[in-house]
Every structure is written in structure tokens, then in C-alpha cells.
Motif scaffolding. Structure first.
Motif, PDB file in Angstrom:
ATOM      1  N   GLY A  86       4.994   5.770  -5.372  1.00  0.00           N
ATOM      2  CA  GLY A  86       3.673   5.694  -6.002  1.00  0.00           C
ATOM      3  C   GLY A  86       3.744   5.656  -7.514  1.00  0.00           C
ATOM      4  O   GLY A  86       2.963   4.960  -8.172  1.00  0.00           O
ATOM      5  N   ALA A  87       4.696   6.396  -8.091  1.00  0.00           N
ATOM      6  CA  ALA A  87       4.802   6.487  -9.547  1.00  0.00           C
ATOM      7  C   ALA A  87       5.529   5.296 -10.150  1.00  0.00           C
ATOM      8  O   ALA A  87       5.450   5.068 -11.358  1.00  0.00           O
ATOM      9  CB  ALA A  87       5.543   7.771  -9.933  1.00  0.00           C
ATOM     10  N   GLY A  88       6.253   4.548  -9.323  1.00  0.00           N
ATOM     11  CA  GLY A  88       7.106   3.487  -9.827  1.00  0.00           C
ATOM     12  C   GLY A  88       6.427   2.157 -10.016  1.00  0.00           C
ATOM     13  O   GLY A  88       7.094   1.175 -10.357  1.00  0.00           O
ATOM     14  N   SER A  89       5.121   2.096  -9.820  1.00  0.00           N
ATOM     15  CA  SER A  89       4.420   0.832 -10.020  1.00  0.00           C
ATOM     16  C   SER A  89       4.498   0.411 -11.479  1.00  0.00           C
ATOM     17  O   SER A  89       4.235   1.213 -12.384  1.00  0.00           O
ATOM     18  CB  SER A  89       2.953   0.957  -9.600  1.00  0.00           C
ATOM     19  OG  SER A  89       2.236  -0.202  -9.958  1.00  0.00           O
ATOM     20  N   ALA A 133      -3.659  10.171  -4.872  1.00  0.00           N
ATOM     21  CA  ALA A 133      -3.236  10.082  -3.471  1.00  0.00           C
ATOM     22  C   ALA A 133      -2.041  10.986  -3.204  1.00  0.00           C
ATOM     23  O   ALA A 133      -1.990  11.697  -2.194  1.00  0.00           O
ATOM     24  CB  ALA A 133      -2.898   8.637  -3.120  1.00  0.00           C
ATOM     25  N   SER A 134      -1.072  10.978  -4.107  1.00  0.00           N
ATOM     26  CA  SER A 134       0.114  11.824  -3.928  1.00  0.00           C
ATOM     27  C   SER A 134      -0.248  13.292  -3.999  1.00  0.00           C
ATOM     28  O   SER A 134       0.238  14.098  -3.197  1.00  0.00           O
ATOM     29  CB  SER A 134       1.170  11.475  -4.983  1.00  0.00           C
ATOM     30  OG  SER A 134       2.313  12.289  -4.820  1.00  0.00           O
ATOM     31  N   GLY A 135      -1.093  13.656  -4.958  1.00  0.00           N
ATOM     32  CA  GLY A 135      -1.481  15.061  -5.090  1.00  0.00           C
ATOM     33  C   GLY A 135      -2.147  15.609  -3.845  1.00  0.00           C
ATOM     34  O   GLY A 135      -1.868  16.733  -3.415  1.00  0.00           O
ATOM     35  N   LEU A 136      -3.022  14.815  -3.253  1.00  0.00           N
ATOM     36  CA  LEU A 136      -3.679  15.241  -2.012  1.00  0.00           C
ATOM     37  C   LEU A 136      -2.655  15.406  -0.892  1.00  0.00           C
ATOM     38  O   LEU A 136      -2.745  16.342  -0.080  1.00  0.00           O
ATOM     39  CB  LEU A 136      -4.742  14.218  -1.617  1.00  0.00           C
ATOM     40  CG  LEU A 136      -5.939  14.085  -2.572  1.00  0.00           C
ATOM     41  CD1 LEU A 136      -6.818  12.908  -2.158  1.00  0.00           C
ATOM     42  CD2 LEU A 136      -6.742  15.377  -2.608  1.00  0.00           C
ATOM     43  N   SER A 137      -1.662  14.504  -0.856  1.00  0.00           N
ATOM     44  CA  SER A 137      -0.628  14.579   0.178  1.00  0.00           C
ATOM     45  C   SER A 137       0.273  15.790  -0.023  1.00  0.00           C
ATOM     46  O   SER A 137       0.630  16.474   0.942  1.00  0.00           O
ATOM     47  CB  SER A 137       0.201  13.292   0.170  1.00  0.00           C
ATOM     48  OG  SER A 137       1.190  13.324   1.176  1.00  0.00           O
ATOM     49  N   VAL A 138       0.643  16.067  -1.272  1.00  0.00           N
ATOM     50  CA  VAL A 138       1.477  17.248  -1.550  1.00  0.00           C
ATOM     51  C   VAL A 138       0.733  18.520  -1.161  1.00  0.00           C
ATOM     52  O   VAL A 138       1.322  19.461  -0.611  1.00  0.00           O
ATOM     53  CB  VAL A 138       1.900  17.287  -3.026  1.00  0.00           C
ATOM     54  CG1 VAL A 138       2.641  18.584  -3.341  1.00  0.00           C
ATOM     55  CG2 VAL A 138       2.783  16.081  -3.364  1.00  0.00           C
ATOM     56  N   ARG A 161       0.834  -1.195   0.000  1.00  0.00           N
ATOM     57  CA  ARG A 161       0.000   0.000   0.000  1.00  0.00           C
ATOM     58  C   ARG A 161       0.870   1.248   0.000  1.00  0.00           C
ATOM     59  O   ARG A 161       1.817   1.363   0.785  1.00  0.00           O
ATOM     60  CB  ARG A 161      -0.912  -0.004   1.229  1.00  0.00           C
ATOM     61  CG  ARG A 161      -1.823   1.223   1.310  1.00  0.00           C
ATOM     62  CD  ARG A 161      -2.743   1.128   2.518  1.00  0.00           C
ATOM     63  NE  ARG A 161      -3.493   2.350   2.703  1.00  0.00           N
ATOM     64  CZ  ARG A 161      -4.606   2.654   2.041  1.00  0.00           C
ATOM     65  NH1 ARG A 161      -5.081   1.793   1.161  1.00  0.00           N
ATOM     66  NH2 ARG A 161      -5.250   3.790   2.264  1.00  0.00           N
ATOM     67  N   TYR A 162       0.544   2.171  -0.889  1.00  0.00           N
ATOM     68  CA  TYR A 162       1.288   3.422  -1.016  1.00  0.00           C
ATOM     69  C   TYR A 162       0.758   4.428  -0.002  1.00  0.00           C
ATOM     70  O   TYR A 162      -0.434   4.736   0.031  1.00  0.00           O
ATOM     71  CB  TYR A 162       1.139   3.936  -2.440  1.00  0.00           C
ATOM     72  CG  TYR A 162       1.628   5.340  -2.692  1.00  0.00           C
ATOM     73  CD1 TYR A 162       2.914   5.742  -2.335  1.00  0.00           C
ATOM     74  CD2 TYR A 162       0.806   6.270  -3.323  1.00  0.00           C
ATOM     75  CE1 TYR A 162       3.360   7.029  -2.598  1.00  0.00           C
ATOM     76  CE2 TYR A 162       1.239   7.547  -3.596  1.00  0.00           C
ATOM     77  CZ  TYR A 162       2.518   7.929  -3.229  1.00  0.00           C
ATOM     78  OH  TYR A 162       2.951   9.210  -3.488  1.00  0.00           O
ATOM     79  N   ASP A 163       1.650   4.954   0.830  1.00  0.00           N
ATOM     80  CA  ASP A 163       1.286   5.929   1.854  1.00  0.00           C
ATOM     81  C   ASP A 163       2.073   7.219   1.598  1.00  0.00           C
ATOM     82  O   ASP A 163       3.189   7.381   2.089  1.00  0.00           O
ATOM     83  CB  ASP A 163       1.622   5.372   3.240  1.00  0.00           C
ATOM     84  CG  ASP A 163       1.245   6.325   4.364  1.00  0.00           C
ATOM     85  OD1 ASP A 163       0.793   7.459   4.065  1.00  0.00           O
ATOM     86  OD2 ASP A 163       1.423   5.966   5.532  1.00  0.00           O
ATOM     87  N   PRO A 164       1.528   8.132   0.795  1.00  0.00           N
ATOM     88  CA  PRO A 164       2.300   9.313   0.396  1.00  0.00           C
ATOM     89  C   PRO A 164       2.694  10.222   1.552  1.00  0.00           C
ATOM     90  O   PRO A 164       3.752  10.862   1.498  1.00  0.00           O
ATOM     91  CB  PRO A 164       1.365  10.030  -0.586  1.00  0.00           C
ATOM     92  CG  PRO A 164      -0.007   9.544  -0.239  1.00  0.00           C
ATOM     93  CD  PRO A 164       0.173   8.133   0.208  1.00  0.00           C
ATOM     94  N   ASP A 165       1.880  10.315   2.599  1.00  0.00           N
ATOM     95  CA  ASP A 165       2.253  11.158   3.740  1.00  0.00           C
ATOM     96  C   ASP A 165       3.534  10.665   4.392  1.00  0.00           C
ATOM     97  O   ASP A 165       4.302  11.447   4.959  1.00  0.00           O
ATOM     98  CB  ASP A 165       1.127  11.178   4.780  1.00  0.00           C
ATOM     99  CG  ASP A 165      -0.045  12.056   4.360  1.00  0.00           C
ATOM    100  OD1 ASP A 165       0.107  12.824   3.390  1.00  0.00           O
ATOM    101  OD2 ASP A 165      -1.113  11.959   4.996  1.00  0.00           O
ATOM    102  N   ARG A 166       3.781   9.384   4.289  1.00  0.00           N
ATOM    103  CA  ARG A 166       4.980   8.795   4.882  1.00  0.00           C
ATOM    104  C   ARG A 166       6.094   8.588   3.857  1.00  0.00           C
ATOM    105  O   ARG A 166       7.279   8.717   4.186  1.00  0.00           O
ATOM    106  CB  ARG A 166       4.618   7.453   5.539  1.00  0.00           C
ATOM    107  CG  ARG A 166       5.779   6.773   6.271  1.00  0.00           C
ATOM    108  CD  ARG A 166       5.302   5.532   7.006  1.00  0.00           C
ATOM    109  NE  ARG A 166       4.678   4.567   6.108  1.00  0.00           N
ATOM    110  CZ  ARG A 166       5.345   3.654   5.406  1.00  0.00           C
ATOM    111  NH1 ARG A 166       6.669   3.594   5.499  1.00  0.00           N
ATOM    112  NH2 ARG A 166       4.712   2.796   4.631  1.00  0.00           N
TER     113      ARG A 166
END
Length: 299
Positions: free
Chosen positions: A105-108, A120-125, A24-29
Motif C-alpha cells: 500500500g505504501a509503495g505506490s 485502509a492499512s490502519g483499519l486492517s492493523v 487493488r490494495y487488500d491490506p487484510d491479505r
């Protein structure tokens, strides 16, 4: 083991890897923020959401404008998109340049998983920027968010989720596959001024206009001097980098994006492509021609 049996075993093994659930990708972390300034133009300083102490040890200055760079699919902080744009921005202006590494996240290898991770990343950024603005007093109008490929759409997601209006957002050949019907795709309303540069339309890059202003250099495909789709796709950030340091790209206004792709543009009104300063209030579709090698601008 016979050759045919080996092939079968290898095929099964590859299939098992592709079918295995990804972590699971966790962008905040997992997202990593790298700060570059004129005081540290080549070696980044880390920024961490929630850590004011670490922020105070860096060269970040809230009085300067801040650029946020968002790479694309299968890329990272060391991608050419970043290594080309960081020095170009710092050459053009004394800025805070924040490179977002969302490679987890982008490397999948599964592109559609990466598309999901783009949101998910955009919301975290956006949460990171909101935190940074809260603790430093920086304002969204002083931001320029720039993204390439999946990062192009992510730039819009960030902009619309930052508290306040982001001053300038640029999408560089934003991704096409899986985005035409995606409600999260780049929007003209994501910032005070939004601009899109299309260089590989219909393949890796989006075809139709998305921003306040959309440029179609050389019709948006088959860039002079290129012999591959990858080269066409990368020209978007090479053109943009040159615009930051020397300007020079002037587009002629077009009636439709189809006329821009054909180069049949005869409406009154020219507009400079890219650049450091947002062209707030401008709108429309533009076509221009570039040189096959650097300097790419024909003036």
C-alpha cells in the motif's frame, strides 16, 4: 529510430505506466506482520491474523508490552525506521515488537494513492490487534504504536479503531502533504498518551501540533549535522531510538508552535522527549536542541 522519436516513444511509455490503474490494495491479505523479541532479535517470526496455531509457535508473550511499528511512504519492513527502532526497543525493555510491512500500500508511486492506502492499512492493523487481543487476553493499554511519515498518521488511525484505549502512540515526523484537511490525520485523542516529534516541518513533516505533547527539536527543521531534507526527516526516529536506551532529551515548554520553531520558549516546565514509558497526563509544546552527531542528546 531518430533520437527525438525515441524520446517521444519513451515519454509515451512512461505516461502509459503512470496512467495504468494500480492493482487493488487488500491490506487484510497483503499486510505482513513480523514479530521480534529478545528471543529472536534479528530474525522475525511471522504472525497471521486468524491463525492461532501459527501464533502459538512464536515467542509472543501477552504478559509483555507490545510495540507496533508502521513505516512510511515507499518503505518496507527493512526500512531504516525499523532497523533502527527494533534493536533500540529490545535493548530498552523485554517486549513484543511487531513490524508491520504495508509496502504493497505504501509503495505506490502515486503519493495520493498511498495516502488513501494509509487509512485502509490502519483499519486492517486495528483489526489484527483486536484479533490478537481477543485470542491472547492482551489489553490495549499495554500497546505502544509508533509510526513514521504516513505511518505517523496511520498510528493514530490504528489507535482510534482498536477496541479500548491504546496506552501510548508516537508519531515521528508525520506526513504533511495532503494531511492538513484530511479528517483521518493523527489526533491527540487517539490514545491514552500521544506524542509527536517534528523534524522536517513544512516539507515532509507536519507543521502544527497534533498530539497531547509535540516536540520541535531544533525548531522542527534543519537538524544539526544534516544537509538534506531526507536526513532531517529521519532524525525523528534516530532521536526517538536514543531516547529508548538512554533518555536524556529534555524539552522546554513553549507557548505556541511558532515560538517552538523559533526557539523562544521560556514557560516553566520541562519534559523528557520520547522514552519507553508514556507520560500520561502531560500536554504542551516543547523545544530542545540536539548535538549534530550521536549521541544526539544534550541532557
Amino acid at each position: 529510430m531518430a533520437r527525438s522519436q525515441a524520446i517521444i516513444v519513451l515519454t509515451i511509455a512512461i505516461g502509459a505506466v503512470l496512467a495504468a490503474p494500480e492493482p487493488r490494495y487488500d491490506p487484510d491479505r497483503q499486510n505482513v506482520y513480523h514479530l521480534f523479541t529478545r528471543q529472536n532479535p534479528t530474525v522475525s517470526q511471522p504472525l497471521l491474523m486468524g491463525s492461532e496455531g501459527l501464533l502459538g509457535l512464536t515467542n509472543y508473550n501477552a504478559a509483555r508490552r507490545t510495540v507496533v511499528l508502521l513505516h512510511g511512504w515507499m518503505d518496507s519492513s527493512t526500512a531504516p525506521f525499523n532497523t533502527v527502532l527494533v534493536p533500540a526497543f529490545l535493548s530498552g525493555e523485554d517486549l513484543n515488537v511487531i513490524v508491520v510491512d504495508w509496502s504493497t500500500g505504501a509503495g505506490s508511486i502515486n503519493y495520493f494513492t498511498a495516502v488513501t492506502n494509509t487509512l485502509a492499512s490502519g483499519l486492517s492493523v486495528a483489526r489484527f490487534i483486536n484479533w490478537l487481543n481477543t485470542v491472547t487476553g492482551a489489553v490495549p493499554a499495554m500497546y505502544h504504536i509508533v509510526g513514521h511519515h504516513l505511518g505517523g498518521h496511520q498510528a493514530g488511525i490504528v489507535g482510534r479503531n482498536v477496541r479500548g484505549d491504546v496506552g501510548y502512540i508516537t508519531a515521528l515526523d508525520p506526513a504533511y502533504t495532503a494531511w492538513p484537511n484530511n479528517v483521518n490525520k493523527f489526533r491527540a485523542t487517539d490514545g491514552m498518551y500521544t506524542e509527536v516529534i517534528h523534524t522536517n516541518v513544512g516539507v515532509t513533516g507536519y507543521i502544527a501540533p497534533l498530539g497531547d505533547v509535540d516536540f520541535y527539536p531544533n525548531g522542527g527543521s534543519s537538524m544539526p549535522g544534516c544537509n538534506s531534507q531526507e536526513c532531517d526527516h529521519s532524525r525523528s526516529y534516530f532521536y526517538f531510538a536514543e531516547s529508548l536506551t538512554s533518555g536524556g532529551f529534555t524539552g522546554r515548554r513553549c507557548g505556541t508552535y511558532l515560538s517552538a520553531m523559533l526557539g523562544n520558549c521560556f514557560l516553566l516546565g520541562n519534559l523528557r522527549m520520547g522514552g519507553l514509558v508514556p507520560k500520561t497526563g502531560s500536554s504542551g509544546i516543547y523545544h530542545l536542541v540536539t548535538n549534530p552527531t550521536s549521541p544526539f542528546s544534550q541532557g
